[in-house]
Scaffold this active site. Structure first.
Site, PDB file in Angstrom:
ATOM      1  N   CYS A  81      53.448  43.374  29.351  1.00 47.91           N
ATOM      2  CA  CYS A  81      53.569  42.715  28.052  1.00 47.91           C
ATOM      3  C   CYS A  81      54.957  42.096  27.876  1.00 47.91           C
ATOM      4  O   CYS A  81      55.959  42.786  28.056  1.00 47.91           O
ATOM      5  CB  CYS A  81      53.314  43.732  26.941  1.00 47.91           C
ATOM      6  SG  CYS A  81      53.649  43.080  25.299  1.00 47.91           S
TER       7      CYS A  81
ATOM      8  N   CYS B 161      58.773  45.328  20.767  1.00 50.24           N
ATOM      9  CA  CYS B 161      57.703  45.706  19.844  1.00 50.24           C
ATOM     10  C   CYS B 161      57.695  47.207  19.549  1.00 50.24           C
ATOM     11  O   CYS B 161      57.680  47.621  18.402  1.00 50.24           O
ATOM     12  CB  CYS B 161      56.359  45.266  20.416  1.00 50.24           C
ATOM     13  SG  CYS B 161      54.939  45.971  19.597  1.00 50.24           S
TER      14      CYS B 161
ATOM     15  N   CYS C 299      53.720  50.187  22.043  1.00 48.26           N
ATOM     16  CA  CYS C 299      53.405  50.985  23.239  1.00 48.26           C
ATOM     17  C   CYS C 299      54.712  51.598  23.753  1.00 48.26           C
ATOM     18  O   CYS C 299      55.759  50.975  23.663  1.00 48.26           O
ATOM     19  CB  CYS C 299      52.834  50.099  24.350  1.00 48.26           C
ATOM     20  SG  CYS C 299      51.272  49.293  23.954  1.00 48.26           S
TER      21      CYS C 299
ATOM     22  N   CYS D 284      48.283  40.561  22.230  1.00 47.82           N
ATOM     23  CA  CYS D 284      48.582  41.984  22.408  1.00 47.82           C
ATOM     24  C   CYS D 284      47.539  42.519  23.377  1.00 47.82           C
ATOM     25  O   CYS D 284      46.340  42.503  23.078  1.00 47.82           O
ATOM     26  CB  CYS D 284      48.513  42.707  21.058  1.00 47.82           C
ATOM     27  SG  CYS D 284      48.692  44.493  21.224  1.00 47.82           S
TER      28      CYS D 284
ATOM     29  N   TYR E  14      37.142  66.425   6.900  1.00 44.44           N
ATOM     30  CA  TYR E  14      37.777  65.111   7.079  1.00 44.44           C
ATOM     31  C   TYR E  14      36.765  64.170   7.745  1.00 44.44           C
ATOM     32  O   TYR E  14      37.021  63.595   8.795  1.00 44.44           O
ATOM     33  CB  TYR E  14      39.037  65.201   7.944  1.00 44.44           C
ATOM     34  CG  TYR E  14      40.045  66.236   7.511  1.00 44.44           C
ATOM     35  CD1 TYR E  14      40.991  65.949   6.538  1.00 44.44           C
ATOM     36  CD2 TYR E  14      40.072  67.509   8.094  1.00 44.44           C
ATOM     37  CE1 TYR E  14      41.930  66.909   6.145  1.00 44.44           C
ATOM     38  CE2 TYR E  14      41.004  68.461   7.698  1.00 44.44           C
ATOM     39  CZ  TYR E  14      41.930  68.153   6.725  1.00 44.44           C
ATOM     40  OH  TYR E  14      42.857  69.084   6.339  1.00 44.44           O
TER      41      TYR E  14
ATOM     42  N   ASP F  12      38.746  67.329  12.029  1.00 40.97           N
ATOM     43  CA  ASP F  12      39.343  66.151  12.670  1.00 40.97           C
ATOM     44  C   ASP F  12      40.353  65.571  11.674  1.00 40.97           C
ATOM     45  O   ASP F  12      40.104  64.530  11.057  1.00 40.97           O
ATOM     46  CB  ASP F  12      38.233  65.132  12.996  1.00 40.97           C
ATOM     47  CG  ASP F  12      38.755  63.948  13.804  1.00 40.97           C
ATOM     48  OD1 ASP F  12      39.947  63.938  14.152  1.00 40.97           O
ATOM     49  OD2 ASP F  12      37.965  63.014  14.067  1.00 40.97           O
TER      50      ASP F  12
ATOM     51  N   CYS G  22      44.880  64.520  16.625  1.00 43.85           N
ATOM     52  CA  CYS G  22      45.533  63.292  17.114  1.00 43.85           C
ATOM     53  C   CYS G  22      47.047  63.466  17.122  1.00 43.85           C
ATOM     54  O   CYS G  22      47.782  62.511  17.327  1.00 43.85           O
ATOM     55  CB  CYS G  22      45.122  62.094  16.253  1.00 43.85           C
ATOM     56  SG  CYS G  22      45.561  62.275  14.512  1.00 43.85           S
TER      57      CYS G  22
END
Length: 459
Positions: free
Chosen positions: A76, A82, A85, A166, A319, A388, A415
């Protein structure tokens, strides 16, 4: 008194011993910890101290003396500016190993549990770890004499990095964003100026149904007005038939949150459709849906493998969002109950259940920590629970309720490894951690999703 032997601006050699939870290299200089973004485990580097604190130093990478075999060239062009990532410079196989290690580091840091005694499986990756994101949220900015740019704010800054493409986004999201950006410029639509609090269009949000091809565009605006609306909608309709839903969301708050509370239809349908595990889901503008639909099915398969279901169980989907996980299991249990704080998500969940012909589900708007105890008082006790939660992890009140409810099986889909570890330390009072399965939902970034099977301890 500063115990750190490093001074700001100092340059020194460093061997990278490990990579941290944000994908940065970690080394030690005279026993003091040094974080170096862009450095990889095993590399010998020369760094420059940028920020010196009592207990650690943040440094920038000046030179690589000995390169890791896992170092690759980031494809990229705006990768470093940016900051969206963090791992494009790391070979994909090494990214997967790192993500498992991030789970281990979180257990070490936030619990007294010995990770060596846990069954932490290798990370499940993607065959093609690019172009996976089904949703983009690009900020707008006016530059020069009326030129409109779209992009993301750089890492730890409020500087917009203009992005023409992107490579972790689904191509259609970029195509729609760029087309709309050019229309805003063509018609001279006022672009939001954060400092002045003036202007209208703040953000362009695009979400696509990967399996259906339906795409939704949302204009996030600073007012209900959208100048040249008719002309803009006519051009989008003529050029982008894949855009089946155009919405406007009004956000007048001075905050980093993308969405405001008011959303209304400009053209097409209120929501788009997506398919997942043979089920169909309607997604409204603010509804949460996993950003990587390819890996979502893998993730849900892992949840399915974790649960032992005979068909007679009651299942809670805490959730629940638009009902995806719970509805995927509705055919395997007696009843599914879900709750979420976003009313639109619950509306979507009910509509999705109807659409899929699922009748053994019940949904309620509210906080999981309030709704579950209420259900228990009413005589409902779940046999299995799937949590979750958002990045902030489970609410402490919900954990307390779950420890009282004592469901035999509990699957935690996380997550955020740090809040997962913190929550597991609490669940460990009554539950045994059977295994942890990392899943790579966000290749090229330091994010890792983890499915954890918890089993009630014998009394």
């Amino acid at each position: 008194m500063n115990q750190n032997p490093v001074e700001e601006g100092q340059k020194f050699p460093l061997t990278i011993r490990r990579m941290g939870i944000n994908g940065e290299g970690i080394g030690y200089f005279k026993k003091a910890v040094v974080f170096v973004p862009g450095a990889i485990t095993g590399e010998e580097v020369v760094v420059e101290a940028v920020k010196v604190r009592d207990r650690f130093t943040e440094a920038k990478l000046n030179k690589i003396r000995k390169k890791s075999p896992n170092r690759v060239t980031a494809p990229c062009p705006v990768y470093e500016a940016c900051g969206g990532c963090q791992l494009q410079h790391v070979a994909y196989s090494a990214q997967l190993e790192l993500k498992r290690d991030i789970v281990i580091q979180s257990i070490e840091k936030h619990t007294k549990i010995d990770p060596a005694k846990l069954k932490i499986r290798p990370t499940i990756g993607m065959e093609d770890p690019w172009r996976y994101r089904n949703k983009s949220q690009f900020q707008t900015r006016l530059v020069g004499s009326g030129q409109v740019e779209t992009g993301l704010f750089g890492a730890n800054s409020h500087q917009l990095v203009p992005i023409e493409d992107c490579i972790v986004q689904q191509p259609v999201t970029i195509k729609v964003t760029n087309f709309v950006r050019d229309l805003l410029e063509k018609y001279g639509v006022p672009i939001y100026d954060e400092k002045a609090g003036s202007g209208i269009v703040r953000t362009i949000v695009v979400r696509t149904g990967v399996k259906t091809g339906e795409t939704q565009l949302v204009f996030i605006t600073n007012s209900k007005k959208l100048p040249k609306k008719r002309e803009i909608l006519a051009e989008i309709e003529a050029a982008l038939p894949e855009v089946t839903s155009i919405m406007q969301n009004v956000n007048q708050a001075k905050s980093s949150l993308i969405f405001g509370d008011e959303t209304f239809l400009l053209a097409g349908k209120e929501s788009i459709e997506e398919k997942l595990m043979e089920l169909e889901f309607d997604l409204s503008a603010r509804a949460f849906f996993q950003l990587n639909p390819f890996q979502t099915e893998r993730l849900y398969q892992e949840v399915e493998k974790a649960l032992v279901l005979t068909g007679s169980e009651t299942l809670v989907d805490a959730y629940c969002g638009v009902g995806t996980i719970g509805q995927a299991f509705a055919g395997k249990v007696k009843e599914v109950r879900g709750m979420d704080i976003i009313p639109e998500s619950i509306e979507d969940a009910k509509r999705n259940a109807e659409k899929n012909g699922i009748e053994n589900v019940y949904y309620e708007v509210g906080k999981a920590e309030d709704v579950l105890p209420k259900w228990v008082k009413e005589g409902f006790r779940p046999d299995a629970v799937i949590v979750d939660p958002p990045r902030s992890g489970c609410d402490q009140g919900l954990i307390k309720s779950l420890l009282e409810v004592e469901a035999k099986q509990l699957v935690y889909v996380s997550c955020n490894p740090s809040t997962l570890a913190r929550d597991l330390a609490l669940f460990a009072k009554k539950y045994r951690i059977r295994y942890m399965q990392p899943v790579d939902m966000f290749p090229q970034t330091a994010h890792v999703e983890t499915v954890v099977l918890l089993q009630l301890k014998d009394k």
